[in-house]
Write an enzyme that holds these catalytic residues in place. Structure first.
Site, PDB file in Angstrom:
ATOM      1  N   TYR A  56       0.839  -1.193   0.000  1.00 20.25           N
ATOM      2  CA  TYR A  56       0.000   0.000   0.000  1.00 20.25           C
ATOM      3  C   TYR A  56       0.882   1.254   0.000  1.00 20.25           C
ATOM      4  O   TYR A  56       1.289   1.758   1.043  1.00 20.25           O
ATOM      5  CB  TYR A  56      -0.930   0.008   1.211  1.00 20.25           C
ATOM      6  CG  TYR A  56      -1.777  -1.246   1.356  1.00 20.25           C
ATOM      7  CD1 TYR A  56      -2.028  -2.079   0.268  1.00 20.25           C
ATOM      8  CD2 TYR A  56      -2.326  -1.602   2.585  1.00 20.25           C
ATOM      9  CE1 TYR A  56      -2.802  -3.224   0.411  1.00 20.25           C
ATOM     10  CE2 TYR A  56      -3.103  -2.737   2.729  1.00 20.25           C
ATOM     11  CZ  TYR A  56      -3.322  -3.553   1.636  1.00 20.25           C
ATOM     12  OH  TYR A  56      -4.090  -4.690   1.780  1.00 20.25           O
ATOM     13  N   PRO A 203     -14.766  -6.805   2.413  1.00 20.49           N
ATOM     14  CA  PRO A 203     -15.889  -7.315   3.203  1.00 20.49           C
ATOM     15  C   PRO A 203     -17.239  -6.714   2.827  1.00 20.49           C
ATOM     16  O   PRO A 203     -18.276  -7.325   3.077  1.00 20.49           O
ATOM     17  CB  PRO A 203     -15.513  -6.928   4.636  1.00 20.49           C
ATOM     18  CG  PRO A 203     -14.672  -5.699   4.469  1.00 20.49           C
ATOM     19  CD  PRO A 203     -13.891  -5.932   3.207  1.00 20.49           C
ATOM     20  N   LEU A 210     -22.719  -2.769  -5.333  1.00 23.17           N
ATOM     21  CA  LEU A 210     -23.508  -3.210  -6.480  1.00 23.17           C
ATOM     22  C   LEU A 210     -25.004  -3.137  -6.201  1.00 23.17           C
ATOM     23  O   LEU A 210     -25.821  -3.429  -7.068  1.00 23.17           O
ATOM     24  CB  LEU A 210     -23.116  -4.638  -6.873  1.00 23.17           C
ATOM     25  CG  LEU A 210     -21.695  -4.808  -7.420  1.00 23.17           C
ATOM     26  CD1 LEU A 210     -21.487  -6.235  -7.903  1.00 23.17           C
ATOM     27  CD2 LEU A 210     -21.412  -3.834  -8.551  1.00 23.17           C
TER      28      LEU A 210
END
Length: 283
Positions: A56, A203, A210
């Site tokens: 990251y 998660p 969606l």
């Protein structure tokens, strides 16, 4: 938060709803200030497990967490991951599980996080070009040297988990999993049987983003956000599940943390349980 606690490696107690710091990658001073505020607010809200990785920002995320939170509260566990090499010499980022590379990234993680030992160090991915025994064995050596307390894996199969457990005690597994994507159901079940922490990455998405109709319907009935429903389902799925949702906004963070107090009815949980059968697994 009332989601309860889990003992990493049977020893280290953390709250079951953590925070994924992956999105905290500022590109300006103002964004950096905002990201620091998000990390600090997570701790203020009672989060005691924060997940980061060398990948990251190639260490920048680890440095930001140190800037925001060091010296770390005694109850806070910052978990990081190693095993991905940054782009160089015209090539793209790639998996790298060579022992010398893993050692180098662990040393960098110690320096960036400003600690003498990493409480939970996870292998970000298994490098297919290096024997798993060499990768896990290197982490076991680092633990014996006092630089790692607990060892975890990420994106592994049941077979890989069992092979690794034959070499070293595995404290956690971090695989993709949510109410609509249960490709790794068998891995979760193996973790549950062994008492290993299962940290589902992604998660909430795609369950919330969606706009799955059933998730949205349950959310409307419960007076909650779809993301909160997705997290509540995960927390109820198994006592070894420790979701690590991430965000760059404090309001969204507070909403996620509040999911620890959301309780759905048995009928609502059953409806959510049935969603996986109606949706093909993600690839």
């Amino acid at each position: 938060m009332t989601a309860g606690t889990f003992h990493i490696g049977g020893e280290r107690a953390v709250g079951r709803l953590g925070f994924g710091a992956m999105h905290l990658r500022p590109e300006s001073p103002a964004e950096r200030e905002s990201c620091v505020a998000v990390a600090r607010r997570a701790v203020e809200l009672g989060v005691t497990l924060i997940d980061t990785a060398h990948l990251y920002g190639w260490g920048a995320n680890e440095e930001l967490l140190a800037e925001a939170l060091y010296p770390y509260p005694q109850e806070l566990l910052v978990a990081t991951k190693v095993g991905v090499a940054p782009p160089a010499d015209g090539r793209e980022a790639d998996l790298c599980g060579r022992p010398e590379f893993l050692r180098e990234q662990v040393e960098e993680g110690l320096r960036r996080l400003r600690v003498d030992r990493l409480e939970l160090l996870q292998l970000h991915r298994v490098d297919p070009k290096v024997p798993l025994a060499d990768q896990v064995g290197t982490l076991a050596e680092l633990r014996a040297e006092g630089k790692i307390v607990h060892i975890g894996l990420s994106e592994v199969t049941v077979a890989q988990l069992e092979e690794a457990r034959g070499i070293v005690e595995v404290a956690s597994v971090q695989n993709r999993y949510n109410v609509l994507d249960r490709e790794y159901e068998d891995v979760l079940e193996a973790c549950e049987a062994a008492g290993i922490a299962f940290l589902p990455w992604r998660p909430v998405n795609p369950a919330a983003s969606l706009g799955a109709r059933e998730v949205a319907a349950v959310a409307a009935e419960a007076g909650a956000a779809p993301a909160q429903v997705a997290l509540a389902w995960l927390l109820a799925r198994s006592p070894v599940v420790l979701p690590i949702p991430g965000t760059t906004r404090i309001a969204h963070l507070e909403q996620n943390v509040a999911a620890a107090d959301l309780r759905l009815s048995d009928e609502q949980y059953a409806r959510l349980d049935r969603l996986a059968a109606a949706r093909p697994a993600s690839t």
